[in-house]
Design a protein around this motif. Structure first.
Motif, PDB file in Angstrom:
ATOM      1  N   UNK A 149       2.026  -4.363   4.500  1.00  0.00           N
ATOM      2  CA  UNK A 149       3.103  -4.041   3.561  1.00  0.00           C
ATOM      3  C   UNK A 149       2.878  -2.633   3.043  1.00  0.00           C
ATOM      4  N   UNK A 150       3.915  -1.809   3.120  1.00  0.00           N
ATOM      5  CA  UNK A 150       3.802  -0.440   2.623  1.00  0.00           C
ATOM      6  C   UNK A 150       4.929  -0.175   1.624  1.00  0.00           C
ATOM      7  N   UNK A 151       4.716   0.803   0.773  1.00  0.00           N
ATOM      8  CA  UNK A 151       5.720   1.142  -0.226  1.00  0.00           C
ATOM      9  C   UNK A 151       5.726   2.643  -0.477  1.00  0.00           C
ATOM     10  N   UNK A 152       6.794   3.099  -1.083  1.00  0.00           N
ATOM     11  CA  UNK A 152       6.901   4.496  -1.521  1.00  0.00           C
ATOM     12  C   UNK A 152       6.642   4.510  -3.024  1.00  0.00           C
ATOM     13  N   UNK A 159       0.836  -1.193   0.000  1.00  0.00           N
ATOM     14  CA  UNK A 159       0.000   0.000   0.000  1.00  0.00           C
ATOM     15  C   UNK A 159       0.877   1.252   0.000  1.00  0.00           C
ATOM     16  N   UNK A 160       0.513   2.209  -0.828  1.00  0.00           N
ATOM     17  CA  UNK A 160       1.268   3.453  -0.885  1.00  0.00           C
ATOM     18  C   UNK A 160       1.256   4.136   0.474  1.00  0.00           C
ATOM     19  N   UNK A 161       2.402   4.582   0.914  1.00  0.00           N
ATOM     20  CA  UNK A 161       2.482   5.310   2.175  1.00  0.00           C
ATOM     21  C   UNK A 161       1.681   6.602   2.111  1.00  0.00           C
ATOM     22  N   UNK A 162       1.459   7.106   0.911  1.00  0.00           N
ATOM     23  CA  UNK A 162       0.674   8.333   0.750  1.00  0.00           C
ATOM     24  C   UNK A 162      -0.804   8.102   1.082  1.00  0.00           C
ATOM     25  N   UNK A 163      -1.271   6.863   0.859  1.00  0.00           N
ATOM     26  CA  UNK A 163      -2.677   6.542   1.113  1.00  0.00           C
ATOM     27  C   UNK A 163      -2.883   5.811   2.437  1.00  0.00           C
TER      28      UNK A 163
END
Length: 252
Positions: free
Chosen positions: A222-225, A188-192
């Protein structure tokens, strides 16, 4: 003036084996040694130029440390730095803190086999910047007292607690509802991302290998940039800074 025995002892502390045996390490350079003297860390000995001793006479007196005055050339000859015209301190390794469970509402960085000393030093500095007071390292993560780690941390090692332990055991001891965010190239996008609670564990793997498969089952999210270009990956310290910044922004 440095004696031959003093020079030999200081050069020995460039090596991990000597640091382990003596339970001491080196801190080098003007600013970080001054910060050290103002802290409550145990300083065994100080080697400094007359300029440094004059500028920081009050701190030196307050610390009560034994001091040997020497020239910049002498300091550089026993330093791990390219040049050192200020000070070098021999510091006693602190006792390992008995603190397995993180405090509620606090973030902790967990590092899975981060091997580069510069990265570990930068991670300490990043944690310090974002008010994260604890880093838990796998036993294979590079040694905290490596001179390159200390130099890259820019004094943040004084304020961030670092301990080494098998990460499986660390996760086993966590409360059942602790959030464990894993940094991945997918996720998941760290922005969201919107956390369900304040605080938790941010787990980071090496740039080369990522988070090990053995620890993947411990990750609750799980997070991502998100990427906007063609770079394959980010340096682990850069990624940590982006993730910490977003986590602090979300919580503010």
């Amino acid at each position: 003036m440095l004696s031959k025995n003093q020079a030999k002892t200081l050069r020995a502390l460039h090596r991990k084996k000597a640091r382990r045996e003596q339970q001491q390490f080196l801190v080098e350079g003007e600013k970080v040694v001054a910060e050290l003297l103002a802290s409550n860390w145990s300083v065994q000995a100080l080697y400094a130029t007359p300029t440094f001793t004059a500028q920081y006479a009050g701190l030196i007196q307050q610390s009560g440390v034994s001091i040997t005055e020497c020239s910049a050339a002498e300091l550089t000859s026993v330093s791990t730095l390219v040049s050192n015209d200020a000070a070098l301190a021999v510091v006693n390794c602190p006792a390992v803190a008995d603190n397995n469970s993180p405090s509620a509402d606090k973030w902790v960085l967990a590092l899975d086999d981060i091997n580069d000393p510069g990265n570990l030093g930068s991670l300490l500095r990043i944690a310090d910047w974002y008010g994260i007071r604890r880093i838990v390292c796998s036993p294979q993560t590079t040694e905290l007292y490596n001179p390159k780690v200390i130099a890259a941390s820019k004094g943040s090692f004084l304020r961030v607690q670092v301990d080494y332990q098998p990460l499986d055991a660390f996760f086993d001891a966590l409360p059942a509802n602790t959030a464990v965010l894993g940094a991945y190239l997918d996720g998941e996008s760290i922005h969201a991302f919107r956390p369900q609670q304040r605080g938790g564990i941010l787990l980071l793997g090496s740039e080369a290998h990522g988070i090990s498969s053995a620890l993947a089952a411990r990750v609750t999210q799980r997070i991502t940039i998100p990427a906007f270009g063609a770079a394959e990956s980010l340096n682990v310290a850069v990624a940590a800074a982006v993730l910490c910044d977003n986590l602090r922004r979300i919580e503010s």
